[in-house]
Design a protein around this motif. Structure first.
Motif, PDB file in Angstrom:
ATOM      1  N   VAL A 283       0.851  -1.191   0.000  1.00 59.45           N
ATOM      2  CA  VAL A 283       0.000   0.000   0.000  1.00 59.45           C
ATOM      3  C   VAL A 283       0.890   1.245   0.000  1.00 59.45           C
ATOM      4  O   VAL A 283       1.814   1.346   0.807  1.00 59.45           O
ATOM      5  CB  VAL A 283      -0.932  -0.004   1.237  1.00 59.45           C
ATOM      6  CG1 VAL A 283      -1.616   1.353   1.399  1.00 59.45           C
ATOM      7  CG2 VAL A 283      -1.973  -1.115   1.106  1.00 59.45           C
ATOM      8  N   PRO A 284       0.638   2.206  -0.889  1.00 62.77           N
ATOM      9  CA  PRO A 284       1.530   3.368  -1.028  1.00 62.77           C
ATOM     10  C   PRO A 284       1.227   4.500  -0.042  1.00 62.77           C
ATOM     11  O   PRO A 284       1.465   5.664  -0.345  1.00 62.77           O
ATOM     12  CB  PRO A 284       1.277   3.810  -2.470  1.00 62.77           C
ATOM     13  CG  PRO A 284      -0.150   3.469  -2.705  1.00 62.77           C
ATOM     14  CD  PRO A 284      -0.394   2.191  -1.950  1.00 62.77           C
ATOM     15  N   PHE A 285       0.696   4.200   1.098  1.00 60.65           N
ATOM     16  CA  PHE A 285       0.505   5.134   2.193  1.00 60.65           C
ATOM     17  C   PHE A 285       1.027   4.467   3.464  1.00 60.65           C
ATOM     18  O   PHE A 285       1.144   3.241   3.508  1.00 60.65           O
ATOM     19  CB  PHE A 285      -0.979   5.467   2.389  1.00 60.65           C
ATOM     20  CG  PHE A 285      -1.599   6.304   1.298  1.00 60.65           C
ATOM     21  CD1 PHE A 285      -1.523   7.690   1.355  1.00 60.65           C
ATOM     22  CD2 PHE A 285      -2.281   5.717   0.249  1.00 60.65           C
ATOM     23  CE1 PHE A 285      -2.104   8.466   0.362  1.00 60.65           C
ATOM     24  CE2 PHE A 285      -2.869   6.481  -0.743  1.00 60.65           C
ATOM     25  CZ  PHE A 285      -2.773   7.864  -0.691  1.00 60.65           C
ATOM     26  N   PRO A 286       1.322   5.235   4.516  1.00 59.51           N
ATOM     27  CA  PRO A 286       1.778   4.624   5.767  1.00 59.51           C
ATOM     28  C   PRO A 286       0.719   3.702   6.368  1.00 59.51           C
ATOM     29  O   PRO A 286      -0.430   4.106   6.582  1.00 59.51           O
ATOM     30  CB  PRO A 286       2.042   5.836   6.672  1.00 59.51           C
ATOM     31  CG  PRO A 286       2.280   6.977   5.737  1.00 59.51           C
ATOM     32  CD  PRO A 286       1.387   6.719   4.564  1.00 59.51           C
ATOM     33  N   VAL A 287       1.116   2.445   6.616  1.00 60.95           N
ATOM     34  CA  VAL A 287       0.232   1.437   7.205  1.00 60.95           C
ATOM     35  C   VAL A 287       0.716   1.162   8.626  1.00 60.95           C
ATOM     36  O   VAL A 287       1.876   0.793   8.828  1.00 60.95           O
ATOM     37  CB  VAL A 287       0.251   0.132   6.385  1.00 60.95           C
ATOM     38  CG1 VAL A 287      -0.625  -0.930   7.037  1.00 60.95           C
ATOM     39  CG2 VAL A 287      -0.203   0.394   4.950  1.00 60.95           C
ATOM     40  N   TYR A 288      -0.155   1.334   9.595  1.00 63.83           N
ATOM     41  CA  TYR A 288       0.241   1.122  10.985  1.00 63.83           C
ATOM     42  C   TYR A 288       0.340  -0.371  11.290  1.00 63.83           C
ATOM     43  O   TYR A 288      -0.505  -1.156  10.819  1.00 63.83           O
ATOM     44  CB  TYR A 288      -0.765   1.786  11.930  1.00 63.83           C
ATOM     45  CG  TYR A 288      -0.544   3.271  12.069  1.00 63.83           C
ATOM     46  CD1 TYR A 288       0.114   3.804  13.171  1.00 63.83           C
ATOM     47  CD2 TYR A 288      -0.972   4.154  11.071  1.00 63.83           C
ATOM     48  CE1 TYR A 288       0.337   5.170  13.293  1.00 63.83           C
ATOM     49  CE2 TYR A 288      -0.745   5.511  11.180  1.00 63.83           C
ATOM     50  CZ  TYR A 288      -0.097   6.014  12.292  1.00 63.83           C
ATOM     51  OH  TYR A 288       0.133   7.365  12.395  1.00 63.83           O
ATOM     52  N   PRO A 289       1.331  -0.786  12.069  1.00 63.36           N
ATOM     53  CA  PRO A 289       1.418  -2.195  12.475  1.00 63.36           C
ATOM     54  C   PRO A 289       0.143  -2.613  13.201  1.00 63.36           C
ATOM     55  O   PRO A 289      -0.415  -1.848  14.002  1.00 63.36           O
ATOM     56  CB  PRO A 289       2.627  -2.213  13.426  1.00 63.36           C
ATOM     57  CG  PRO A 289       3.420  -1.001  13.064  1.00 63.36           C
ATOM     58  CD  PRO A 289       2.429   0.027  12.624  1.00 63.36           C
ATOM     59  N   SER A 290      -0.319  -3.820  12.915  1.00 65.60           N
ATOM     60  CA  SER A 290      -1.598  -4.264  13.459  1.00 65.60           C
ATOM     61  C   SER A 290      -1.508  -5.687  13.980  1.00 65.60           C
ATOM     62  O   SER A 290      -0.866  -6.546  13.377  1.00 65.60           O
ATOM     63  CB  SER A 290      -2.682  -4.184  12.376  1.00 65.60           C
ATOM     64  OG  SER A 290      -3.907  -4.705  12.851  1.00 65.60           O
ATOM     65  N   ASP A 291      -2.189  -5.929  15.102  1.00 63.87           N
ATOM     66  CA  ASP A 291      -2.368  -7.280  15.641  1.00 63.87           C
ATOM     67  C   ASP A 291      -3.787  -7.779  15.419  1.00 63.87           C
ATOM     68  O   ASP A 291      -4.178  -8.814  15.980  1.00 63.87           O
ATOM     69  CB  ASP A 291      -2.070  -7.282  17.146  1.00 63.87           C
ATOM     70  CG  ASP A 291      -0.606  -7.065  17.457  1.00 63.87           C
ATOM     71  OD1 ASP A 291       0.238  -7.528  16.668  1.00 63.87           O
ATOM     72  OD2 ASP A 291      -0.296  -6.429  18.484  1.00 63.87           O
ATOM     73  N   ALA A 292      -4.577  -7.053  14.627  1.00 57.26           N
ATOM     74  CA  ALA A 292      -5.986  -7.377  14.426  1.00 57.26           C
ATOM     75  C   ALA A 292      -6.216  -7.891  12.999  1.00 57.26           C
ATOM     76  O   ALA A 292      -5.266  -8.135  12.256  1.00 57.26           O
ATOM     77  CB  ALA A 292      -6.841  -6.136  14.694  1.00 57.26           C
ATOM     78  N   ASN A 293      -7.479  -8.036  12.615  1.00 56.46           N
ATOM     79  CA  ASN A 293      -7.785  -8.476  11.256  1.00 56.46           C
ATOM     80  C   ASN A 293      -8.060  -7.289  10.334  1.00 56.46           C
ATOM     81  O   ASN A 293      -8.787  -7.394   9.349  1.00 56.46           O
ATOM     82  CB  ASN A 293      -8.977  -9.444  11.248  1.00 56.46           C
ATOM     83  CG  ASN A 293     -10.277  -8.790  11.664  1.00 56.46           C
ATOM     84  OD1 ASN A 293     -10.280  -7.749  12.321  1.00 56.46           O
ATOM     85  ND2 ASN A 293     -11.391  -9.408  11.296  1.00 56.46           N
ATOM     86  N   PHE A 294      -7.442  -6.169  10.638  1.00 53.26           N
ATOM     87  CA  PHE A 294      -7.539  -4.959   9.835  1.00 53.26           C
ATOM     88  C   PHE A 294      -6.246  -4.181  10.008  1.00 53.26           C
ATOM     89  O   PHE A 294      -5.427  -4.469  10.898  1.00 53.26           O
ATOM     90  CB  PHE A 294      -8.721  -4.089  10.286  1.00 53.26           C
ATOM     91  CG  PHE A 294      -8.637  -3.655  11.727  1.00 53.26           C
ATOM     92  CD1 PHE A 294      -7.881  -2.552  12.110  1.00 53.26           C
ATOM     93  CD2 PHE A 294      -9.292  -4.365  12.716  1.00 53.26           C
ATOM     94  CE1 PHE A 294      -7.773  -2.164  13.424  1.00 53.26           C
ATOM     95  CE2 PHE A 294      -9.190  -3.987  14.049  1.00 53.26           C
ATOM     96  CZ  PHE A 294      -8.439  -2.888  14.406  1.00 53.26           C
ATOM     97  N   VAL A 295      -6.068  -3.178   9.159  1.00 58.99           N
ATOM     98  CA  VAL A 295      -4.969  -2.227   9.319  1.00 58.99           C
ATOM     99  C   VAL A 295      -5.536  -0.822   9.259  1.00 58.99           C
ATOM    100  O   VAL A 295      -6.576  -0.582   8.626  1.00 58.99           O
ATOM    101  CB  VAL A 295      -3.876  -2.401   8.242  1.00 58.99           C
ATOM    102  CG1 VAL A 295      -3.199  -3.752   8.363  1.00 58.99           C
ATOM    103  CG2 VAL A 295      -4.443  -2.191   6.837  1.00 58.99           C
ATOM    104  N   MET A 296      -4.866   0.101   9.920  1.00 62.50           N
ATOM    105  CA  MET A 296      -5.200   1.516   9.807  1.00 62.50           C
ATOM    106  C   MET A 296      -4.152   2.179   8.925  1.00 62.50           C
ATOM    107  O   MET A 296      -2.957   1.918   9.060  1.00 62.50           O
ATOM    108  CB  MET A 296      -5.237   2.188  11.181  1.00 62.50           C
ATOM    109  CG  MET A 296      -5.767   3.624  11.104  1.00 62.50           C
ATOM    110  SD  MET A 296      -5.956   4.419  12.721  1.00 62.50           S
ATOM    111  CE  MET A 296      -4.244   4.805  13.111  1.00 62.50           C
TER     112      MET A 296
END
Length: 352
Positions: A283-296
């Motif tokens: 993804v060409p935008f900053p993706v926050y590290p995630s422990d869930a079934n989604f990303v912010m």
């Protein structure tokens, strides 16, 4: 007669829902839309869950077991010898916990930005809601949280957090529990996708409630099954406050069946972890590290609403995070869907 509506509903919008996939499809002319807005499991319920639900449906003329005893026993087999209560989704558990302990005017603390329903439900019961901001990186300062929550009858902490995706280390949760003088509701709706285990804290703290759901990993979102680990002293009071027969027998049976069928959940967990990595890398935008079934995702200079609208025009439904209290207006939340949905999302967000 409109003056008879309570002030907390007369002047507020209530819970903010994502757009429906059908509306997006009609508006933009798609046969099918990538549904990545609601943190659902894109796979159907397990065969064992469906079989158990069908069997229970044949006795749908009878009221369900008031304590969901078969489901509670299935939970004990799955998790170990803990005390459990159930409800109509995690939301139902949250409302019943609030109803059990919070008097009108008492303080309820909420770690923000997070799931808005905690504050909505607490406010509906007449509580004074105090928001406790997270750090700039969305981590939680245990001492600051416990200090701000002092005097609160109940506090809410989500880990992994919705919508940021990050987890609070168990040792930080334990520090909060040691410092708090009230109850902590730890929302573990997404913990099945993380490597963190908070269950041992239940053995050492009688001011901890851990909420869980069958909606995510177990693919039962439409059946609304929530449950919680509770201290032994709390259990009888929860049952006194609970809405009678809140969890229907079909949903309870499906949940018990799903807990006994490990294959589909293992595959679903692996699927989520694989696509979280791909989102982070492609993804060409900053993706926050995630422990869930989604990303912010930070979509600045676009706003979350603008990005969500542009993605909807390309047949991809994601959640703008502008409605989350305490969060900026330039984030979206993207669930991990089926392979084709995730691929369409990556292609679409590269285009915008």
């Amino acid at each position: 007669m409109r003056r008879s509506v309570r002030a907390c509903y007369a002047g507020a919008a209530g819970y903010s829902y994502a757009k429906s996939a059908d509306d997006v499809a009609r508006e933009h002319g798609f046969d099918r839309v990538a549904r990545l807005a609601s943190n659902e499991n894109p796979r159907p319920p397990s065969p064992a869950a469906l079989e158990a639900a069908a069997a229970a449906l044949r006795e749908g003329n009878r009221y369900p077991d008031t304590r969901a005893s078969a489901l509670v026993e299935a939970l004990r087999r799955y998790h170990g010898d803990y005390r459990f209560v159930t409800g109509a989704g995690m939301d139902g558990v949250i409302e019943t916990v609030i109803r059990t302990v919070v008097e009108p005017g008492e303080k309820v603390a909420v770690s923000t930005p997070t799931f808005s329903f905690y504050a909505l439900a607490a406010g509906a019961h007449g509580a004074e809601v105090v928001n406790i901001p997270r750090r700039e990186d969305f981590s939680v300062d245990p001492a600051a949280f416990a200090g701000a929550a002092r005097g609160a009858k109940l506090a809410f902490l989500c880990s992994p957090n919705n919508p940021t995706g990050n987890s609070v280390p168990p040792e930080d949760v334990e520090e909060i529990l040691d410092r708090m003088d009230g109850l902590l509701f730890l929302d573990n709706a997404y913990v099945d996708f993380a490597d963190t285990d908070y269950r041992p804290l239940m053995r050492r703290h009688d001011n901890l409630i851990v909420g869980r759901t069958m909606s995510k990993l177990f693919a039962l979102a439409g059946l609304r099954v929530g449950y919680a680990f509770v201290p032994e002293w709390f259990e009888p009071f929860y049952h006194r406050a609970a809405t009678p027969f809140a969890l229907n027998s079909v949903s309870a049976a499906a949940a018990a069946g799903a807990l006994a069928d490990p294959g589909p959940v293992s595959e679903a967990r692996d699927h989520v972890r694989r696509w979280r990595e791909r989102f982070a890398g492609e993804v060409p935008f900053p993706v926050y590290p995630s422990d869930a079934n989604f990303v912010m995702i930070d979509v600045a200079p676009l706003t979350g609403d603008e990005a969500a609208e542009r993605l909807a025009a390309k047949g991809v439904l994601v959640r703008s995070c502008t409605s989350f209290p305490g969060l900026g207006n330039h984030y979206i939340r993207v669930s991990t869907g089926e392979d084709w949905e995730n691929i369409r999302f990556i292609e679409a967000i590269r285009d915008i």
